[in-house]
Design a protein around this motif. Structure first.
Motif: not given
Ligand code: SF4
Ligand code: SF4
Lengths: 621, 234
Positions: A305-307, A337, A339, B27, B38
Motif C-alpha cells: 500500500g505504499y505510494d 497514483g 510516485n 496504505k 487523488l
C-alpha cells in the motif's frame, strides 16, 4: 493482546514510542512452542534507519519462511530509552514477542557502517550478554555479524562468535541445521562454533589469531586449530535472475527513512571505481529478470500500500533493460497514483526524459556525482564521467526547465594536488556558465548549484586499500581552499558549498582498515558514553578522544600510514573473488591515471568469475 | 463521494501517533483496493481528514476519518475489506456515506467527546470516596483548573464544558462527557486530576486507563455521534 516489554509510563516518556511496540503490518508472529530456533535480528541504529534496510527485510522474510525458525527484529533504543532501561534494569527485547534478547538462540547484528560499532556494544550490553565473546556462557545467544562491514570483521572480532561473509541467502539454512544437530548431540558452544566455521562464508574469530610485527603491522594471521579453513570465501547468489525477494515486507507505523517500496533490480556493479568498496565486494554484477520484476512490482503494490516506489541498485543506469522497466513502472504507477523515485541515475537525454515524466521539474534538483573535479583525478579513481558529459547533461537539463543542481565530490583522494581541489570549483563555474548560455527567456529563474564534499576514506578490498588517508587538518585545509576558490568565481552567488565533518571521517578510516587491537578502543569509547556516532547531534567527540588516550592507540597508524605493496592486511584471509593481485594492479594504474574498462565493455580478469554467474558469463557484446 | 470511517485504536497501537495513523490508513486503503480519489498534480495524494487527534497512550473505540472516493462497495463489504488489512489493535466499525459540503468535515465537526476511565487492574473504585465525591465535585459553582493551550496556561472555569460526569453502577467505570474540538476542548486527564485534587487524593497512586468512547457533534443538548451523520450504503 501482546504484553509489551515497556510499561505505559515509560512509553509515554520516550520519543516515538511506536519504535518499540512492534506488531507492524506483515511482521511475523509465531508460537514459541512451534519453533526450535529463535533469531533476534538487530540493527544497531534507530528503528527508522533499520526499518529502511533492504537486507534486513530480505533475511527476515527468508528466516521466517524456514520451518521451526522465528526471526524477530531488534533496534538500538534511542538515548532517552537507553537511559531509562539502564536505570530500571529493563533488558533489551525483540519487537515481535517483546521477549528479552538474551533468551534467543541467535543474535544477528547487521553491520552496515563503521560508525555503528558502539551501538553494537549497546545492544549486547542492554541484552545482558557479555561484550567479549570469550566470556559468554552456554546459555548466551550465538552472536553473528553480517553486512558490508563484515568484510573486515577484525575490529569487532572480539565481540562476535561468528561473522557471515557475503549474501545471506546462501548459508543460513545450513547454519541452522548445524545448530539443531549440535543441540541434539549435546555439543558445547565451542564445538558448535567450530562446526559452523566450516560452513561456506562463515568466519569464527575464536579459532584464528593474528601475530604482529614490532611496528604493529600484521606478521601472520591464521587458524590456531587444524580443522577450520585458512581462508573464508564470500558467498553470493550466483543465479540472481529469479532470486526470491520479500513479497510482504514489514511496513512500519513510525515513518521510516525509506517510506516506500524498494525494487532491487540488480546486485553488484560493472564500473570498478577505485575508491568504491561496494563496487568490488559485490562483484560480479547480477541482474534480475524483467519479467520477475514486473511481477514483483504488482505484488509489492498489493501487499504494502505504499505510494512510492524506488529502484535499488548501485548504478541503476547500467541495468540493461532499464527503458523497458521504466515504461512498465510509469504505466502501472500512473494508474495507481504511485510516485517513482530514481536515485543513482546518470544524467543524460534518456534519464531527463524519464524524470520529466515522473517529477515536478520545478521542484526537483539534479544530482551528479563526479567525485573529483579534474579529469586527471577522475581517471585516477576510474570514474568514467567526462566534463563534456557533465556539462552536456546539465545543458539538456537546464533547457528542460531544471535550475537546481547538486554535485558530490571527495576531498583527499590519493595523489590529489591543490589544482585538483580547485578544479571542483571551476567545474561548478562552468556549469553556471552553461546555464547562462541559454537565452534568458528560456531560463527558469536563477541557477542554484550545490557542491558537497566528503572526505575520502580508504576502504579494504579496493584499489586504494594501500593509500594513506589525509589527516584532519589536511582535510580542513582542502575544504577551506575550495571554499575560497568558490568564493572567487564569477558566478559564486549561484553556488553553495557544504562539507562533511572530518573527525568522523578519521574514525571511519581507523575502523575501515582496522585490526583486532581496536576492540579496546571501541569498548573504551562506549564506556565513555559514545553512542549513535553517525548522528551529528549525538556524536561524542570527547568520548573518543579520551578512548584514544586511554588505550594509547594511534589513529594515524591506521589512516595516514602508506602501506607497502607486500603488507599483510587483517582482511586478507577473506576471499571476495576479486584478487589482491588485481587490486594492486589497479592501485598502480591509478598512480599513472590510467583507466580500466567496465565489465560490460570487457572482462579485466578481476577474479570474480569464480562465482560462476553474472556479467562474467554474459555473451560478448 | 465522501465516506466516513469509524475505527478503534487499542492495545499497543495507543502508542502510535496521529500522523502515523494517517499514513497507516492511506496504505490500508490501497491494500484494500478501495478506489480513492487523488489530488491532481505531480505527487497525487488522498483527500483525507481526521477528526480530533487522540492523546498518545489513550485507547479509543470512536476514532474517525473522512475520505473521498470515486466509488465504493456497500458499507458491509467495505468494512470487511478494510478489516482484512487491519492490525490486531485497530478495527473498522462503520463506514457511511456523508454529504460533501465543506461544513461536514469531521475535523471541524467535533464539539464533544465521551470518555470512560477505569482502574488499570479492572477493579472497582472505592464507593465511599467516588460515588459521593463526583457528585460533590459537580455541585461546585465553579471548577477552576489550569488549562494549557499552545501558548499559555490559564486558570479557567471548566465546569461549563463538563456535560456529564458519573460513576457506573458496578463502580468500575467513571463516565465523562466533555467539550472537545475547537470550542471548549477539555482533556479528560485534566478533569480527572481536578477531581483527585478536589477529593484530596494522590493521583499518582491510582493507575488509571482512559478510553475515548465516542466523538460528538452539535450542541450539547442535541449531540449526535459522528457515525450517524450520513447514510449506510447498501
Ligand atoms: S558506479 Fe562506481 S561508485 Fe558507483 S557503485 Fe559502481 S563502482 Fe561504486
Ligand atoms: S571477472 Fe571480469 S566480468 Fe567478471 S567481474 Fe571481474 S572483471 Fe567483471
Amino acid at each position: 493482546m501482546r504484553k509489551l516489554a515497556l510499561p505505559d509510563d515509560v512509553l509515554l516518556k520516550v520519543e516515538k514510542p511506536g519504535r518499540y511496540t512492534g506488531n507492524e503490518i506483515n511482521s511475523v508472529m509465531k508460537s514459541k512452542d512451534e519453533v526450535d530456533i529463535r533469531f533476534a535480528f538487530a540493527f544497531p541504529d534507530t528503528y527508522e534507519v533499520g526499518m529502511s534496510n533492504l537486507g534486513v527485510q530480505i533475511l527476515y522474510d527468508m528466516f521466517n519462511s524456514f520451518e521451526g525458525v522465528w526471526c524477530e527484529r531488534v533496534y538500538s533504543p534511542w538515548i532517552d530509552l537507553d537511559k531509562i532501561m539502564r536505570e530500571k534494569n529493563i533488558p533489551l527485547f525483540a519487537c515481535e514477542s517483546q521477549d528479552p534478547v538474551k533468551c534467543f538462540d541467535f543474535l544477528g547484528i547487521s553491520l552496515q557502517y563503521e560508525m555503528c560499532y558502539t551501538n553494537v556494544l549497546q545492544i549486547l550490553d542492554l541484552s545482558g550478554i557479555p561484550l567479549y565473546a570469550k566470556y559468554r556462557s552456554e546459555d548466551d545467544p550465538i552472536v553473528i555479524g553480517g553486512g558490508s562491514c563484515a568484510y573486515n570483521p577484525e575490529p569487532l572480532a572480539s565481540f562476535f562468535d561468528l561473522f557471515y561473509i557475503g549474501e545471506g541467502e546462501i548459508s543460513y539454512k545450513e547454519l541452522f541445521e548445524t545448530y539443531r544437530e549440535a543441540k541434539k548431540a549435546g555439543l558445547s558452544r565451542m564445538e558448535f562454533l567450530k562446526k559452523a566455521a566450516n560452513i561456506d562464508g562463515i568466519y569464527a574469530p575464536a579459532f584464528y589469531e593474528p601475530e604482529y610485527n614490532e611496528d604493529g603491522t600484521l606478521k601472520a594471521f591464521g587458524p590456531v586449530t587444524e580443522d577450520v579453513p585458512a581462508t573464508v570465501r564470500k558467498v553470493i547468489v550466483s543465479d540472481f535472475k529469479n532470486a526470491p525477494y520479500p513479497k510482504k515486507p514489514v511496513i512500519p507505523y513510525v515513518q521510516a527513512v525509506m517510506d516506500r517500496m524498494v525494487l532491487e533490480i540488480q546486485r553488484g556493479c560493472i564500473r570498478g571505481c577505485r575508491f568504491c568498496q561496494a563496487g568490488y565486494i559485490y562483484r560480479p554484477l547480477r541482474e534480475r529478470s524483467l519479467d520477475e520484476m514486473k511481477e514483483m512490482v504488482r505484488e509489492l503494490i498489493y501487499n504494502t500500500g505504499y505510494d512510492e516506489i524506488s529502484l535499488n541498485s548501485l548504478s541503476s543506469s547500467d541495468y540493461e533493460k532499464l527503458p523497458e522497466l521504466l515504461d512498465y513502472l510509469i504505466g502501472i504507477c500512473n494508474e495507481k497514483g504511485i510516485n517513482i523515485s530514481l536515485p543513482s541515475l546518470r544524467i543524460d537525454a534518456f534519464s531527463l526524459d524519464v524524470m520529466n515524466k515522473i517529477q515536478d521539474v520545478k521542484k526537483s534538483s539534479l544530482t551528479f556525482a563526479p567525485e573529483a573535479g579534474s579529469q586527471r583525478m577522475r581517471d585516477v579513481i576510474n570514474k568514467n564521467l567526462s566534463e563534456e558529459s557533465i556539462l552536456g547533461g546539465a545543458l539538456e537539463a537546464f533547457k528542460g526547465g531544471w535550475n537546481k543542481v547538486k554535485l558530490y565530490f571527495m576531498l583527499g583522494l590519493p595523489g590529489e594536488t591543490d589544482e585538483d581541489v580547485k578544479e571542483i570549483s571551476h567545474l561548478c563555474q562552468k556549469i553556471a556558465e552553461t546555464y547562462y548560455e541559454i537565452p534568458k527567456e528560456e531560463r527558469n529563474g536563477k541557477v542554484a548549484i550545490t557542491a558537497s564534499t566528503s572526505f575520502f576514506v580508504p576502504k579494504p578490498f579496493t584499489a586504494f586499500q594501500w593509500a594513506p588517508m589525509n589527516k584532519e587538518d589536511e582535510f580542513l585545509e582542502k575544504a577551506r581552499m575550495l571554499k575560497n576558490e568558490i568564493r572567487s568565481e564569477v558566478n559564486q552567488r549561484s553556488m553553495s558549498y557544504r562539507y562533511h565533518d572530518a573527525e568522523v571521517s578519521v574514525l571511519e578510516g581507523v575502523f575501515a582498515r582496522g585490526d583486532r587491537k581496536l576492540d579496546k578502543l571501541i569498548e573504551a569509547a562506549y564506556r565513555n558514553g559514545a553512542l549513535f556516532d553517525s548522528w551529528t547531534d549525538t556524536f561524542n567527540s570527547d568520548a573518543w578522544k579520551k578512548a584514544f588516550e586511554e588505550t594509547g592507540i594511534d589513529p594515524y597508524f591506521y589512516t595516514a600510514r602508506e602501506r607497502s605493496e607486500d603488507e599483510l592486511f587483517p582482511w586478507d584471509f577473506i576471499d571476495i573473488g576479486v584478487t589482491k593481485k588485481f587490486l594492486l594492479k589497479e592501485w598502480k594504474k591509478s598512480q599513472e591515471a590510467v583507466t580500466t574498462m567496465n565489465c560490460r565493455e570487457g572482462c579485466s580478469g578481476c577474479g570474480a568469475r569464480c562465482f560462476g554467474g553474472g556479467i562474467c558469463f554474459a555473451p560478448e557484446s | 463521494m465522501r465516506l466516513r470511517v469509524k475505527f478503534t485504536k487499542t492495545g499497543p497501537m495507543r502508542f502510535t501517533s496521529h500522523l502515523d495513523i494517517m499514513r497507516y490508513f492511506q496504505k490500508a486503503l490501497r491494500r484494500a483496493d478501495i478506489n480513492v480519489s487523488l489530488s491532481e498534480g505531480f505527487s497525487p495524494h488522498m483527500l483525507m481528514s481526521f477528526a480530533l487527534p487522540l492523546p498518545l497512550g489513550m485507547s479509543s473505540t470512536g476514532e474517525y476519518f473522512d475520505v473521498d472516493v470515486k466509488d465504493a462497495p456497500a458499507s458491509d463489504e467495505m468494512i470487511r475489506r478494510l478489516n482484512e488489512q487491519m492490525c490486531e489493535d485497530i478495527t473498522v466499525l462503520s463506514v457511511i456515506k456523508i454529504p460533501e459540503d465543506k461544513a461536514n468535515k469531521c475535523m471541524s465537526l467535533v464539539t464533544g467527546a465521551d470518555y470512560s476511565v477505569t482502574l488499570a487492574d479492572g477493579g472497582k473504585f472505592d464507593e465511599e470516596i467516588f460515588a459521593d465525591g463526583i457528585q460533590r465535585f459537580m455541585a461546585q459553582d465553579k471548577i477552576m483548573a489550569v488549562k494549557k493551550t499552545k501558548r499559555n496556561e490559564e486558570l479557567t472555569d471548566i465546569k461549563p464544558f463538563i456535560y456529564s460526569f458519573y460513576i457506573s453502577e458496578d463502580l468500575k467505570t467513571i463516565h465523562l462527557r466533555a467539550g472537545a474540538g475547537s470550542v471548549g476542548h477539555l482533556r479528560s486527564d485534566l478533569v480527572m486530576n481536578s477531581l483527585f485534587e478536589f477529593l484530596g487524593l494522590d493521583a499518582e497512586k491510582y493507575e488509571l486507563s482512559s478510553q475515548r468512547d465516542e466523538l460528538l457533534s452539535g450542541k450539547p443538548e442535541h449531540f449526535v455521534p459522528l457515525y450517524k451523520m450520513g447514510e449506510v450504503m447498501y
